[in-house]
Design a protein around this motif. Structure first.
Motif, PDB file in Angstrom:
ATOM      1  N   VAL A  72       0.855  -1.190   0.000  1.00 44.10           N
ATOM      2  CA  VAL A  72       0.000   0.000   0.000  1.00 44.10           C
ATOM      3  C   VAL A  72       0.889   1.237   0.000  1.00 44.10           C
ATOM      4  O   VAL A  72       1.786   1.365   0.842  1.00 44.10           O
ATOM      5  N   SER A  73       0.652   2.130  -0.948  1.00 43.54           N
ATOM      6  CA  SER A  73       1.452   3.341  -1.026  1.00 43.54           C
ATOM      7  C   SER A  73       0.551   4.565  -1.144  1.00 43.54           C
ATOM      8  O   SER A  73      -0.624   4.449  -1.460  1.00 43.54           O
ATOM      9  N   GLY A  74       1.153   5.727  -0.898  1.00 46.21           N
ATOM     10  CA  GLY A  74       0.386   6.952  -0.975  1.00 46.21           C
ATOM     11  C   GLY A  74       0.141   7.532   0.407  1.00 46.21           C
ATOM     12  O   GLY A  74       0.742   7.121   1.391  1.00 46.21           O
ATOM     13  N   HIS A  75      -0.766   8.491   0.445  1.00 45.56           N
ATOM     14  CA  HIS A  75      -1.077   9.147   1.717  1.00 45.56           C
ATOM     15  C   HIS A  75      -2.034   8.268   2.512  1.00 45.56           C
ATOM     16  O   HIS A  75      -3.219   8.191   2.219  1.00 45.56           O
ATOM     17  N   ARG A  88      -4.796   6.343   7.769  1.00 44.44           N
ATOM     18  CA  ARG A  88      -5.112   5.256   8.699  1.00 44.44           C
ATOM     19  C   ARG A  88      -5.329   3.984   7.889  1.00 44.44           C
ATOM     20  O   ARG A  88      -6.031   4.010   6.894  1.00 44.44           O
ATOM     21  N   LEU A  89      -4.708   2.890   8.302  1.00 49.95           N
ATOM     22  CA  LEU A  89      -4.867   1.609   7.615  1.00 49.95           C
ATOM     23  C   LEU A  89      -5.617   0.666   8.536  1.00 49.95           C
ATOM     24  O   LEU A  89      -5.112   0.317   9.603  1.00 49.95           O
ATOM     25  N   CYS A  90      -6.788   0.277   8.163  1.00 54.69           N
ATOM     26  CA  CYS A  90      -7.642  -0.558   9.005  1.00 54.69           C
ATOM     27  C   CYS A  90      -7.501  -2.029   8.595  1.00 54.69           C
ATOM     28  O   CYS A  90      -6.400  -2.511   8.401  1.00 54.69           O
ATOM     29  N   GLU A  91      -8.605  -2.701   8.423  1.00 54.36           N
ATOM     30  CA  GLU A  91      -8.559  -4.111   8.068  1.00 54.36           C
ATOM     31  C   GLU A  91      -8.043  -4.288   6.639  1.00 54.36           C
ATOM     32  O   GLU A  91      -8.302  -3.449   5.767  1.00 54.36           O
ATOM     33  N   ARG A 108      -7.016  -7.986  10.828  1.00 54.46           N
ATOM     34  CA  ARG A 108      -7.183  -6.676  11.446  1.00 54.46           C
ATOM     35  C   ARG A 108      -5.833  -6.085  11.822  1.00 54.46           C
ATOM     36  O   ARG A 108      -4.806  -6.765  11.792  1.00 54.46           O
ATOM     37  N   THR A 109      -5.850  -4.842  12.217  1.00 55.15           N
ATOM     38  CA  THR A 109      -4.622  -4.158  12.605  1.00 55.15           C
ATOM     39  C   THR A 109      -3.939  -4.870  13.767  1.00 55.15           C
ATOM     40  O   THR A 109      -2.704  -4.909  13.852  1.00 55.15           O
ATOM     41  N   ASN A 110      -4.727  -5.429  14.665  1.00 48.44           N
ATOM     42  CA  ASN A 110      -4.153  -6.107  15.839  1.00 48.44           C
ATOM     43  C   ASN A 110      -3.695  -7.530  15.534  1.00 48.44           C
ATOM     44  O   ASN A 110      -3.235  -8.242  16.426  1.00 48.44           O
ATOM     45  N   ASP A 114       2.421  -6.494   7.536  1.00 51.45           N
ATOM     46  CA  ASP A 114       3.513  -5.760   8.153  1.00 51.45           C
ATOM     47  C   ASP A 114       3.058  -4.322   8.270  1.00 51.45           C
ATOM     48  O   ASP A 114       3.021  -3.590   7.273  1.00 51.45           O
ATOM     49  N   ASN A 115       2.684  -3.922   9.470  1.00 52.15           N
ATOM     50  CA  ASN A 115       2.159  -2.580   9.661  1.00 52.15           C
ATOM     51  C   ASN A 115       3.243  -1.505   9.494  1.00 52.15           C
ATOM     52  O   ASN A 115       2.926  -0.350   9.241  1.00 52.15           O
ATOM     53  N   ALA A 116       4.487  -1.895   9.633  1.00 45.98           N
ATOM     54  CA  ALA A 116       5.589  -0.936   9.515  1.00 45.98           C
ATOM     55  C   ALA A 116       5.730  -0.428   8.079  1.00 45.98           C
ATOM     56  O   ALA A 116       6.048   0.741   7.862  1.00 45.98           O
ATOM     57  N   ASP A 117       5.501  -1.319   7.103  1.00 51.94           N
ATOM     58  CA  ASP A 117       5.633  -0.873   5.710  1.00 51.94           C
ATOM     59  C   ASP A 117       4.349  -1.073   4.914  1.00 51.94           C
ATOM     60  O   ASP A 117       4.372  -1.099   3.684  1.00 51.94           O
ATOM     61  N   ASN A 118       3.240  -1.208   5.624  1.00 50.89           N
ATOM     62  CA  ASN A 118       1.921  -1.258   4.982  1.00 50.89           C
ATOM     63  C   ASN A 118       1.837  -2.328   3.906  1.00 50.89           C
ATOM     64  O   ASN A 118       1.440  -2.064   2.763  1.00 50.89           O
TER      65      ASN A 118
END
Length: 117
Positions: free
Chosen positions: A24-27, A30-33, A52-54, A72-76
């Protein structure tokens, strides 16, 4: 503008494995499910797995024990490890991410997975 770019997929024999990736790239406020969906010829798009995020995961019955979703929430990024593939897994696979204040769904471009006997 937010974009989901998929990679991976291809052709494999039954019993084989493949890995799908989605970046996922761009602005991204918030990144949810996030999740993976698939659509076989002549059929409706169906959910394969979500996360989910968790880290809580959900799988369709037809992939339980064979597919594993991770993020990987660090790099979406989002991943789908597919093992013990069967012919019925043949489809175009789409990643999806719910993004922004209202967790609006955005789709990847799709990638073909073909499983042959």
């Amino acid at each position: 503008q937010v974009q989901l770019v998929q990679s991976g997929g291809g052709s494999v024999q039954a019993g084989g494995s493949l890995k799908l990736s989605c970046s996922v790239s761009g602005h991204i406020f918030r990144l949810c499910e996030m999740g993976w969906f698939r659509q076989a010829p002549g059929k409706e798009r169906e959910m394969v797995s979500t996360i989910r995020t968790n880290g809580d995961t959900n799988y369709a019955e037809f992939v339980k024990g064979r597919f594993a979703i991770s993020r990987d929430n660090a790099d979406n990024s989002l991943y789908l490890e597919m093992t013990d593939l069967i012919e019925d897994d043949t489809a175009v696979y789409y990643c999806a991410a719910d993004i922004g204040r209202f967790c609006s769904r955005t789709w990847g471009q799709g990638t073909q997975v073909t499983v042959s006997s």
